[in-house]
Design an enzyme around this catalytic site. Structure first.
Site, PDB file in Angstrom:
ATOM      1  N   ALA A  19     126.336  28.551  34.248  1.00 43.94           N
ATOM      2  CA  ALA A  19     126.299  27.323  33.438  1.00 43.94           C
ATOM      3  C   ALA A  19     126.025  26.114  34.323  1.00 43.94           C
ATOM      4  CB  ALA A  19     127.625  27.145  32.687  1.00 43.94           C
ATOM      5  N   ARG A 116     123.227  38.012  41.377  1.00 43.89           N
ATOM      6  CA  ARG A 116     121.958  38.464  40.785  1.00 43.89           C
ATOM      7  C   ARG A 116     121.785  39.966  40.979  1.00 43.89           C
ATOM      8  NH1 ARG A 116     119.512  33.174  42.689  1.00 43.89           N
ATOM      9  NH2 ARG A 116     118.507  32.250  40.861  1.00 43.89           N
ATOM     10  N   CYS A 175     121.809  31.394  72.316  1.00 42.98           N
ATOM     11  CA  CYS A 175     121.750  30.478  73.463  1.00 42.98           C
ATOM     12  C   CYS A 175     121.291  29.090  73.044  1.00 42.98           C
ATOM     13  CB  CYS A 175     120.848  31.046  74.554  1.00 42.98           C
ATOM     14  SG  CYS A 175     119.189  31.476  73.997  1.00 42.98           S
TER      15      CYS A 175
END
Length: 551
Positions: A19, A116, A175
């Site tokens: 929503a 999903r 690094c």
């Protein structure tokens, strides 16, 4: 035909998941189109940042459930509609395959990949059409996912959401993050890892102190006397605990002592501009950079270094108190103001030290949360396309359904909205193929059962509650979804159970009605696993020294 469609709109049951930006537009479209029975699920609460595009919400709704407020305001468009709002996660085991089977169609308006993936698998298992959608700035997409075909004019199956690999979050070498940042995003990633090192569940792989084993500084390291740098002998969390999370001591260590240590690595600065340790003596003499301009929003102002330091000290104090009161570790959230101020201030102080431009709180939040600013118009168009595809499905014309893509500027076709034929399933998909199977490259002498379950099956493959057994007829169970059943072996190495190069494992997730075979390829390397690569046909875990922001 129109009368028949109206009847279908009245009788069908629609599940809307989400929503938010698309969800608000979608709910409004559904009730005004004539859909009568709608169920809405969303776990989020309303934040101030939602109000510029999620038009069903107002300032007085901040902190309330998105699903429930969306229902209340959508009913103003059509009070005769039945809307059931659930403030809950769709991944909750209560929403099983039988739950999904009760719906005629499922409409996704989600903003995260894990949810999903789960809805995709549940709709495949329940044999319910799914309309997937998404937006990113001016870009948007809507597509139809349907596994069964015999009810839709013999139209072939469509690819599922997981048939094609999705782009992974960009990663940065360790690094660079720890020693030689050159861009604001490097400092922001460092600051997020600092939050996790200090307040979240400890991840030793994401240390923030200077990396004395940086390959680029190898020669210089031989000349460094680490004896005087006792602070570097222990990691950030134990050191912070030893000084009681003192904000000023943390500030001095991170932005002065650690920087002085970095400067000893002469080789790093032969072709780079060296960092400048934070100057505490002149720290309070800077002028404020706040702009006296009412047209500039507060979050879009850039703090000066003095303000960044003050924000750092204040947020560390607040987070320390929260950690002491909490029964568990903290979790970083871009919508948590204190946590966000900590990351923004930490990142900007580090940027100042390295001569990198400082960023506003708004910009840091966008980058730290991997946010692409939402465009309300895009969400409205996507929601309209969802309903258009839903009407085709209700009319039994899946053959007319399309994947619709929105482009910001398409000079070739001179269109902003491009419809495409639905793609066929990927035969190598490890979700919707007839015999899902993946290949994992791991060091069986190094990987534990816990890592297999949490990092590989749950985080990377998307299972919720996996059960795993060795697929050789021995009946050896490595992971059980029953609580406590395999807890005593969770930290054992895979090799302890006879797993070797070529072994096969069977993984099942009862909640998702999903089974998967895993073929183990033993790959001996010295470094622990760092990077997961997923393709449509195989899943590979490689071992590398590359730092990745997604782990």
């Amino acid at each position: 035909m129109l009368t028949q469609l109206r009847k279908q709109l009245f009788e069908c049951r629609v599940l809307v998941v989400g929503a938010g930006g698309i969800g608000c537009e979608l709910i409004k479209n559904l009730v005004m189109t004539g859909f009568h029975n709608i169920e809405l699920v969303d776990l989020d609460t309303i934040d101030v940042s939602n109000l510029n595009r999620q038009f069903l919400f107002r300032k007085e709704h901040v902190g309330q459930s998105k699903a429930k407020v969306a229902k209340e305001n959508a009913l103003r468009f059509n009070p005769d509609v039945n809307i059931l709002a659930r403030h809950d996660s769709i991944i909750n085991p209560d929403y099983d395959v039988d739950y999904f089977r009760q719906f005629t169609i499922v409409l996704n308006a989600l903003d995260n990949r894990a949810a999903r993936n789960h809805v995709n698998r549940m709709c495949l298992a329940a044999d319910v059409p799914l309309i997937e959608s998404g937006s990113a700035g001016y870009l948007g997409q809507v597509t139809v996912i349907k596994k069964a075909n015999f009810l839709y004019n013999n139209y072939g199956e469509t690819e599922c959401y997981e048939c094609q690999p999705k782009p992974t979050q960009k990663s940065y070498p360790s690094c660079t993050i720890r020693n030689t940042p050159t861009e604001p995003i490097h400092c922001i990633v460092w600051a997020k890892h600092l939050f996790n090192q200090l307040f979240a569940e400890l991840d030793e792989d994401n240390e923030v102190t200077p990396d004395a084993e940086d390959p680029e500084a190898t020669d210089a390291n031989k000349q460094i006397d680490q004896g005087s740098d006792s602070n570097l002998k222990i990691s950030t969390r134990p050191w912070a605990e030893s000084v009681g999370y003192d904000p000023q001591l943390l500030l001095r260590k991170l932005f002065q002592d650690d920087i002085k240590y970095l400067l000893k690595m002469d080789k790093l600065w032969q072709k780079r501009k060296p960092p400048v340790p934070l100057d505490f003596d002149n720290l309070l003499e800077g002028d404020s950079c706040f702009i006296n301009d009412n047209t500039v929003l507060k979050d879009q102002l850039v703090w000066n270094i003095h303000e960044c330091v003050q924000e750092f000290l204040h947020s560390v104090t607040s987070l320390k108190k929260r950690l002491e009161m909490s029964k568990s570790y903290l979790i970083w959230d871009k919508d948590d103001d204190v946590a966000m101020h900590f990351v923004a201030s930490s990142a900007n102080v580090r940027a100042h030290v390295f001569g990198i431009p400082l960023k506003s709180l708004f910009d840091v939040k966008s980058m730290a949360g991997n946010i692409i600013p939402a465009i309300a118009t895009t969400n409205a168009i996507v929601a309209g396309l969802i309903v258009t595809e839903a009407l085709k499905i209700l009319k039994g014309r899946l053959d007319l359904c399309r994947t619709v893509i929105m482009y910001k500027n398409n000079l070739t076709m001179k269109k902003l909205i491009i419809p495409c034929l639905l793609e066929k399933p990927n035969k190598g998909c490890y979700v919707c193929s007839s015999k899902p199977e993946v290949c994992i490259r791991i060091n069986i002498d190094d990987i534990t059962i816990r890592h297999l379950g949490e990092e590989i099956l749950k985080k990377r493959i998307g299972m919720i509650a996996p059960d795993v057994e060795v697929d050789d007829g021995s009946g050896i169970i490595l992971i059980s979804s029953e609580e406590g059943e395999t807890e005593d072996i969770i930290n054992c190495k895979l090799s302890q159970f006879g797993i070797r190069n070529g072994s096969q494992l069977k993984a099942d997730d009862f909640l998702q009605n999903y089974s998967l075979k895993l073929k183990v390829i033993h790959e001996y390397v010295l470094m622990p696993p760092r990077l997961l690569f997923i393709s449509s046909s195989k899943l590979t875990i490689v071992k590398s020294i590359i730092f990745t922001a997604i782990l």
